[in-house]
Design a protein around this motif. Structure first.
Motif, PDB file in Angstrom:
ATOM      1  N   UNK A 136       1.014  -1.061   0.005  1.00  0.00           N
ATOM      2  CA  UNK A 136       0.095   0.065   0.033  1.00  0.00           C
ATOM      3  C   UNK A 136       0.987   1.334   0.016  1.00  0.00           C
ATOM      4  N   UNK A 137       1.873   1.428   0.921  1.00  0.00           N
ATOM      5  CA  UNK A 137       2.673   2.481   0.767  1.00  0.00           C
ATOM      6  C   UNK A 137       3.585   2.504  -0.422  1.00  0.00           C
ATOM      7  N   UNK A 138       3.939   1.682  -1.226  1.00  0.00           N
ATOM      8  CA  UNK A 138       4.459   1.711  -2.496  1.00  0.00           C
ATOM      9  C   UNK A 138       3.579   2.301  -3.535  1.00  0.00           C
ATOM     10  N   UNK A 139       2.330   1.804  -3.753  1.00  0.00           N
ATOM     11  CA  UNK A 139       1.444   2.469  -4.445  1.00  0.00           C
ATOM     12  C   UNK A 139       1.238   3.683  -4.438  1.00  0.00           C
ATOM     13  N   UNK A 140       1.009   4.241  -2.938  1.00  0.00           N
ATOM     14  CA  UNK A 140       0.631   5.431  -2.578  1.00  0.00           C
ATOM     15  C   UNK A 140       1.820   6.371  -2.933  1.00  0.00           C
ATOM     16  N   UNK A 141       3.179   6.124  -2.763  1.00  0.00           N
ATOM     17  CA  UNK A 141       4.136   6.735  -3.090  1.00  0.00           C
ATOM     18  C   UNK A 141       4.266   6.924  -4.512  1.00  0.00           C
ATOM     19  N   UNK A 142       4.028   5.990  -5.311  1.00  0.00           N
ATOM     20  CA  UNK A 142       4.055   6.067  -6.976  1.00  0.00           C
ATOM     21  C   UNK A 142       3.130   6.906  -7.320  1.00  0.00           C
ATOM     22  N   UNK A 143       1.990   6.993  -6.604  1.00  0.00           N
ATOM     23  CA  UNK A 143       0.885   8.065  -7.102  1.00  0.00           C
ATOM     24  C   UNK A 143       1.173   9.273  -6.761  1.00  0.00           C
ATOM     25  N   UNK A 144       1.733   9.339  -5.487  1.00  0.00           N
ATOM     26  CA  UNK A 144       1.888  10.943  -4.820  1.00  0.00           C
ATOM     27  C   UNK A 144       3.152  11.668  -5.712  1.00  0.00           C
ATOM     28  N   UNK A 179       1.293   7.960 -11.448  1.00  0.00           N
ATOM     29  CA  UNK A 179       0.759   6.774 -11.895  1.00  0.00           C
ATOM     30  C   UNK A 179       0.061   5.812 -10.655  1.00  0.00           C
ATOM     31  N   UNK A 180      -1.436   5.590 -10.842  1.00  0.00           N
ATOM     32  CA  UNK A 180      -2.211   5.096  -9.848  1.00  0.00           C
ATOM     33  C   UNK A 180      -2.858   3.706 -10.188  1.00  0.00           C
ATOM     34  N   UNK A 181      -1.939   2.807  -9.074  1.00  0.00           N
ATOM     35  CA  UNK A 181      -2.359   1.343  -9.383  1.00  0.00           C
ATOM     36  C   UNK A 181      -2.949   1.143  -7.985  1.00  0.00           C
ATOM     37  N   UNK A 182      -3.447   1.939  -7.224  1.00  0.00           N
ATOM     38  CA  UNK A 182      -3.945   1.648  -5.977  1.00  0.00           C
ATOM     39  C   UNK A 182      -5.274   0.820  -5.848  1.00  0.00           C
TER      40      UNK A 182
END
Length: 280
Positions: free
Chosen positions: A18-26, A30-33
């Motif tokens: 979850x932290x990885x996906x949030x970091x990539x989005x922020x 790129x939104x994979x959440x």
């Protein structure tokens, strides 16, 4: 000492993911959440093995501090399984149920949403050529993955896969020798330029981007299976809003418009091969 990835507790691994996906989005946008967690977990683990990383946290550190790592992650999370004439029955149904109507149109706009490396784009281009529709068709092939799009635009694929592709082409109702569509180069084949002439390859993210045209046909096959339910409904809305009046929608064999807010907005043309027509 860092534990191997296989020994990480499931709860901790879920938190790291979850932290990885949030970091990539922020950080990158790129939104994979809202992708399906099981698919994400499997693909992330595979990338960790390839990059010799012991944890998802280590992968996050690499992605945030090494610019060359982001394309690897995007590629790992977004490339789908695809092939020429995947699910041949779908293409046969398309010939029988959709092509006769498209012949009455002066211009045919087709959107391949989530085209990956392009095999199905060339499959549809060849089908439209055989049906006398290609010259008045425009195919928009989009994906979020730049590397996959580059491969798709090149039109070069392994020679070793052609025997299997040829078999599916024949099962899909192909009317020629499939070898007429490509030239052999060493261990690769290059599809003829005429099949790319009316194709526009462009980057588009189904998760974050909006509709960009009105289409007679949208093919979004085997993409929605990687999303969770809320994201599936969001993409269904995008597809619905991008379809013109009485336009056609093709989904993958494990996908459906049933149990979505748009279920009553489509006529089911072929329930087995997931071919629909917008009626509302």
């Amino acid at each position: 000492m860092t534990r191997p990835a296989a020994d990480v507790e499931p709860g901790l691994e879920d938190l790291e993911l979850r932290l990885l996906l949030e970091a990539v989005f922020q950080f990158y946008g790129f939104d994979f959440r809202d992708y399906a967690p099981s698919s994400l977990r499997r693909r992330v683990r595979h990338l960790m093995r390839d990059e010799n990383l012991a944890s998802i946290s280590a992968l996050q550190d690499r992605v945030l501090h090494d610019p060359t790592a982001l394309p690897l992650l995007v590629h790992a999370l977004s490339v789908g399984v695809t092939s020429m004439y995947r699910d041949p029955g779908f293409f046969q149904a398309f010939r029988e149920r959709v092509v006769p109507v498209l012949r009455t149109y002066p211009l045919v706009r087709v959107w391949h949403a989530g085209c990956s490396t392009g095999e199905e784009v060339y499959s549809m281009a060849a089908l439209l050529e055989e049906e006398g529709l290609y010259e008045r068709s425009r195919i928009y092939a989009t994906d979020m993955n730049e590397a996959a799009l580059k491969k798709a635009a090149g039109g070069i694929f392994p020679l070793a896969s052609m025997r299997e592709h040829t078999s599916r082409y024949q099962s899909a109702g192909g009317r020629r020798s499939f070898s007429e569509y490509y030239t052999v180069r060493d261990r690769e084949v290059a599809f003829h330029r005429r099949l790319r002439r009316n194709v526009v390859f462009a980057q588009h993210n189904l998760v974050t981007d909006r509709s960009f045209n009105e289409f007679n046909v949208i093919l979004c096959r085997n993409v929605l299976i990687y999303f969770n339910r809320p994201l599936q409904e969001r993409v269904h809305r995008l597809l619905y809003e991008s379809l013109g009046r009485l336009a056609y929608l093709g989904l993958g064999s494990k996908e459906t418009v049933q149990f979505t807010p748009f279920e009553r907005s489509y006529q089911v043309l072929d329930p087995q091969h997931k071919l629909y027509r917008k009626v509302a």
